[in-house]
Design a protein around this motif. Sequence first.
Motif, PDB file in Angstrom:
ATOM      1  N   ASP A  95      43.927  48.080  32.420  1.00 49.11           N
ATOM      2  CA  ASP A  95      44.998  47.263  31.849  1.00 49.11           C
ATOM      3  C   ASP A  95      45.648  46.382  32.915  1.00 49.11           C
ATOM      4  O   ASP A  95      46.042  45.239  32.630  1.00 49.11           O
ATOM      5  CB  ASP A  95      46.051  48.161  31.195  1.00 49.11           C
ATOM      6  N   THR A  96      45.778  46.901  34.133  1.00 47.22           N
ATOM      7  CA  THR A  96      46.339  46.098  35.218  1.00 47.22           C
ATOM      8  C   THR A  96      45.463  44.890  35.515  1.00 47.22           C
ATOM      9  O   THR A  96      45.957  43.768  35.719  1.00 47.22           O
ATOM     10  CB  THR A  96      46.496  46.958  36.494  1.00 47.22           C
ATOM     11  N   LEU A  97      44.148  45.109  35.526  1.00 45.79           N
ATOM     12  CA  LEU A  97      43.229  44.000  35.773  1.00 45.79           C
ATOM     13  C   LEU A  97      43.280  42.976  34.646  1.00 45.79           C
ATOM     14  O   LEU A  97      43.277  41.763  34.891  1.00 45.79           O
ATOM     15  CB  LEU A  97      41.806  44.539  35.926  1.00 45.79           C
ATOM     16  N   ARG A  98      43.352  43.461  33.425  1.00 46.47           N
ATOM     17  CA  ARG A  98      43.413  42.537  32.286  1.00 46.47           C
ATOM     18  C   ARG A  98      44.708  41.732  32.285  1.00 46.47           C
ATOM     19  O   ARG A  98      44.715  40.559  31.897  1.00 46.47           O
ATOM     20  CB  ARG A  98      43.285  43.325  30.979  1.00 46.47           C
ATOM     21  N   ALA A  99      45.802  42.357  32.728  1.00 48.56           N
ATOM     22  CA  ALA A  99      47.079  41.657  32.791  1.00 48.56           C
ATOM     23  C   ALA A  99      47.056  40.527  33.824  1.00 48.56           C
ATOM     24  O   ALA A  99      47.848  39.577  33.719  1.00 48.56           O
ATOM     25  CB  ALA A  99      48.204  42.639  33.125  1.00 48.56           C
ATOM     26  N   ARG A 100      46.163  40.616  34.799  1.00 48.06           N
ATOM     27  CA  ARG A 100      46.021  39.569  35.814  1.00 48.06           C
ATOM     28  C   ARG A 100      45.102  38.449  35.358  1.00 48.06           C
ATOM     29  O   ARG A 100      44.802  37.530  36.122  1.00 48.06           O
ATOM     30  CB  ARG A 100      45.485  40.172  37.108  1.00 48.06           C
ATOM     31  N   GLY A 101      44.651  38.509  34.098  1.00 53.74           N
ATOM     32  CA  GLY A 101      43.814  37.461  33.547  1.00 53.74           C
ATOM     33  C   GLY A 101      42.335  37.664  33.768  1.00 53.74           C
ATOM     34  O   GLY A 101      41.532  36.759  33.517  1.00 53.74           O
ATOM     35  N   ILE A 102      41.919  38.840  34.209  1.00 47.36           N
ATOM     36  CA  ILE A 102      40.506  39.136  34.428  1.00 47.36           C
ATOM     37  C   ILE A 102      39.853  39.483  33.085  1.00 47.36           C
ATOM     38  O   ILE A 102      40.436  40.211  32.272  1.00 47.36           O
ATOM     39  CB  ILE A 102      40.346  40.288  35.439  1.00 47.36           C
ATOM     40  N   GLY A 103      38.669  38.982  32.856  1.00 44.58           N
ATOM     41  CA  GLY A 103      37.964  39.220  31.600  1.00 44.58           C
ATOM     42  C   GLY A 103      37.551  40.671  31.421  1.00 44.58           C
ATOM     43  O   GLY A 103      37.571  41.474  32.358  1.00 44.58           O
ATOM     44  N   HIS A 104      37.115  40.986  30.197  1.00 46.75           N
ATOM     45  CA  HIS A 104      36.777  42.372  29.855  1.00 46.75           C
ATOM     46  C   HIS A 104      35.636  42.897  30.717  1.00 46.75           C
ATOM     47  O   HIS A 104      35.750  43.968  31.328  1.00 46.75           O
ATOM     48  CB  HIS A 104      36.413  42.443  28.369  1.00 46.75           C
ATOM     49  N   HIS A 105      34.535  42.179  30.775  1.00 43.58           N
ATOM     50  CA  HIS A 105      33.372  42.677  31.515  1.00 43.58           C
ATOM     51  C   HIS A 105      33.631  42.703  33.019  1.00 43.58           C
ATOM     52  O   HIS A 105      33.176  43.624  33.714  1.00 43.58           O
ATOM     53  CB  HIS A 105      32.139  41.832  31.198  1.00 43.58           C
ATOM     54  N   ALA A 106      34.356  41.714  33.523  1.00 43.57           N
ATOM     55  CA  ALA A 106      34.693  41.725  34.943  1.00 43.57           C
ATOM     56  C   ALA A 106      35.596  42.905  35.274  1.00 43.57           C
ATOM     57  O   ALA A 106      35.455  43.545  36.328  1.00 43.57           O
ATOM     58  CB  ALA A 106      35.369  40.411  35.338  1.00 43.57           C
ATOM     59  N   ALA A 107      36.535  43.208  34.369  1.00 45.19           N
ATOM     60  CA  ALA A 107      37.408  44.363  34.586  1.00 45.19           C
ATOM     61  C   ALA A 107      36.619  45.666  34.544  1.00 45.19           C
ATOM     62  O   ALA A 107      36.873  46.584  35.332  1.00 45.19           O
ATOM     63  CB  ALA A 107      38.517  44.378  33.528  1.00 45.19           C
ATOM     64  N   LEU A 108      35.644  45.746  33.647  1.00 46.90           N
ATOM     65  CA  LEU A 108      34.802  46.941  33.602  1.00 46.90           C
ATOM     66  C   LEU A 108      33.979  47.085  34.878  1.00 46.90           C
ATOM     67  O   LEU A 108      33.770  48.200  35.364  1.00 46.90           O
ATOM     68  CB  LEU A 108      33.880  46.894  32.386  1.00 46.90           C
ATOM     69  N   ARG A 109      33.500  45.956  35.432  1.00 44.87           N
ATOM     70  CA  ARG A 109      32.759  46.031  36.688  1.00 44.87           C
ATOM     71  C   ARG A 109      33.643  46.555  37.818  1.00 44.87           C
ATOM     72  O   ARG A 109      33.208  47.391  38.620  1.00 44.87           O
ATOM     73  CB  ARG A 109      32.199  44.654  37.056  1.00 44.87           C
ATOM     74  N   GLN A 110      34.876  46.066  37.885  1.00 48.03           N
ATOM     75  CA  GLN A 110      35.776  46.539  38.931  1.00 48.03           C
ATOM     76  C   GLN A 110      36.140  48.007  38.726  1.00 48.03           C
ATOM     77  O   GLN A 110      36.247  48.775  39.690  1.00 48.03           O
ATOM     78  CB  GLN A 110      37.043  45.676  38.969  1.00 48.03           C
ATOM     79  N   LEU A 111      36.332  48.400  37.473  1.00 46.22           N
ATOM     80  CA  LEU A 111      36.601  49.808  37.193  1.00 46.22           C
ATOM     81  C   LEU A 111      35.395  50.662  37.568  1.00 46.22           C
ATOM     82  O   LEU A 111      35.547  51.739  38.161  1.00 46.22           O
ATOM     83  CB  LEU A 111      36.943  49.985  35.711  1.00 46.22           C
ATOM     84  N   GLY A 112      34.188  50.194  37.227  1.00 46.62           N
ATOM     85  CA  GLY A 112      32.987  50.921  37.621  1.00 46.62           C
ATOM     86  C   GLY A 112      32.861  51.040  39.129  1.00 46.62           C
ATOM     87  O   GLY A 112      32.448  52.076  39.651  1.00 46.62           O
TER      88      GLY A 112
END
Length: 352
Positions: free
Chosen positions: A300-317
């Motif tokens: 959610d923090t990544l998404r709040a910074r305007g990062i897309g869904h798949h990019a946020a999943l990559r960073q979470l991974g």
Amino acid sequence: MVGIETDRGPWVQALVAAGYQVYAINPLQVARYRERHSTSGAKSDAGDAHVLAELVRLDRAAHRPMAGDSDLAEAVKLLARAHQTMIWDRHRQLLRLRGALRESFPAALEAFQDLGAPDALELLGAAPDPASAARLSRARIRGALTRARRRNPDQRAAQVQATLRTPQLGQPPLAAGAYAAIVGSLTTVIAALNTQIGVLEAQVVDHFGRHPDAECYRSQPGLGVVLAARVLAEFGDDPHRYPGARCRKNYAGTSPITQASGKRRVVLARYVRNRRLADALHQQAFCALTASAGARGYYDTLRARGIGHHAALRQLGNRLVGILHGCLASSTIYDEQIAWAHHSTHHQDTAA
């Protein structure tokens, strides 16, 4: 030391058993290195052997020697890959079945949402064309639904029967017979694949459960037994293969790459990577959103910074791979508080 373009097979096992240090070199790297010696495009087995020998002799520090995985980890790898490949094969056959039904029997696509389900395969195998499907009795349909353990079989049987008897445009008789043969064959193949996928899955679970790192992998958020077995299979269990978390992240393909030239600097996702491992880690990251409050908060923090869904999943991974490395290095299981304490504290400081 030996350079070779594969990491499996009797030759590789024999070389390792004989005491050689084997470097499994990516064929793409060998092709690029060949251009260092000649740009004419000439190629021969002797020339390739020379290129591999020179590559290992001069640049072995830039390459990773073959991992010393245990026999059990190798068995898990073989089974997990075969299981996943069979699932991909089933998906291809389902797409072919869907295409055939779209051309000849579109009502079946409305009647059966999941073409790979046992009830759909049984009924399509018994009635692969509109004419025979219209003659199916409600009792026959209800029996297939009951064997597939569907809810409300009576109501569902009436709906399926009505849908199959809906008037529709059809094919000429000869073409309809050909499509019926295709549909019948595909349903038989898919049903056999379903059975064998279950057999292989049981083998994957059995072999993975015997591995000493199984508990550590299973404790990670978002990893079930099969998904954990795939991750273990692709990472291997050589304790000296990944000196640090960064090395494991780079191998996993979750860490980004930087392209810098002059004043231009771009950070991109890695697309040249182990596809099987990347697929498993992407699924883990998605499943971790509901299995871990810390993972959800980080996403959610990544998404709040305007990062897309798949990019946020990559960073979470990428973050989850680092957590896994720490757990394996310390021989401990996953702890929610320890794993996300740093990010929680940083988030609170930023908010303050």
